[in-house]
Design an enzyme around this catalytic site. Structure first.
Site: not given
Length: 263
Positions: A11-12, A43-44, A74-75, A184-186
């Site tokens: 993931d970022s 990354y977004g 990571c989306n 978002c995975t965060h």
């Protein structure tokens, strides 16, 4: 033995640990390696070319570490780079995208909110998914600018975080959404705060469990399930702040090791 090689996840940043947790719970005998690319997070707000290059870098590292399958936790990386990764690497690669389908299928108010990064919301894949499910449902898209940075800095419970979230959620509530999709995975780490802000009739959806189930399905169909009878070993690498990664994993019952790695 190929089956006993680890599952690779990247993931970022540290947010993809929300996916890692679901995978390690559903597949307790599997070894995993997680890469938190915090050095380049988020990354977004990067270009498609940058996101693709970073995703290739991470995938190559996991392949070099003998991973049998790659999970893009990571989306933004999924929506921008999964086609390139699948064409370059001959191992199963699983992506993640906002769970619009279950929200659109179950909404009563016919209005759902999607909180995601700019990189996800502006991607071609997201546009296709959104178009597919927006015929009878209004999808309110909000860019969660600054949220990933605060999570990466370990400021989840800060006043700054609360104020930012409030500014993103309030307009969606005024439009009468009954589902909030976390893109978002965060963002699953913000669920405790969101639950305080959202009325009971608003359901929060993230993609963690669905990705874990898909991972099990793909491993099974490719005859790649681990033959280990013991609990898996888990190594989580970060090229950022080790303490922030350790802090977000606190209370996790899985046996794991956190290490610094320059990648």
């Amino acid at each position: 033995m190929l089956q006993n090689q680890p599952i690779g996840i990247f993931d970022s940043g540290i947010g993809g640990t929300s996916i890692w947790k679901e995978i390690s719970l559903l597949l307790p005998n599997e070894d995993t390696i997680f890469l938190a690319d915090s050095k380049y997070a988020p990354y977004g707000k990067r270009s498609k070319e940058e996101i693709t290059a970073l995703s290739i870098k991470n995938t190559k590292k996991l392949v070099d570490l003998n991973c049998k399958i790659i999970i893009i936790a990571c989306n933004t990386a999924t929506t921008n780079a999964i086609k390139v990764l699948r064409s370059n690497y001959n191992i199963p690669i699983i992506g993640i995208e906002p769970a619009i389908k279950p929200a659109a299928s179950n909404t009563k108010t016919k209005k759902i909110g999607v909180l995601a990064t700019k990189g996800t919301l502006s991607s071609e894949l997201f546009a296709k998914t959104s178009d597919l499910y927006s015929k009878n449902t209004e999808i309110l898209e909000v860019v969660g600018a600054g949220l990933v940075e605060l999570i990466e800095e370990g400021k989840i419970d800060s006043k700054e975080m609360y104020n930012l979230l409030n500014s993103y959620i309030t307009p969606m509530l005024k439009e009468n959404i009954d589902y909030l999709v976390l893109g978002c995975t965060h963002y699953p780490y913000l669920i405790p705060i969101l639950k305080k802000m959202l009325p009971e009739q608003v359901t929060i959806i993230d993609s963690g469990e669905a990705v874990a189930r898909q991972t099990k399905t793909i491993l099974t169909s490719n005859n790649l399930l681990s033959q280990n009878k013991k609990n898996g070993k888990h190594i989580l690498y970060t090229n950022g702040n080790v303490q922030v990664l350790e802090e977000i994993l606190k209370g996790n019952t899985t046996d794991y090791t956190v290490k610094q790695l320059n990648f």
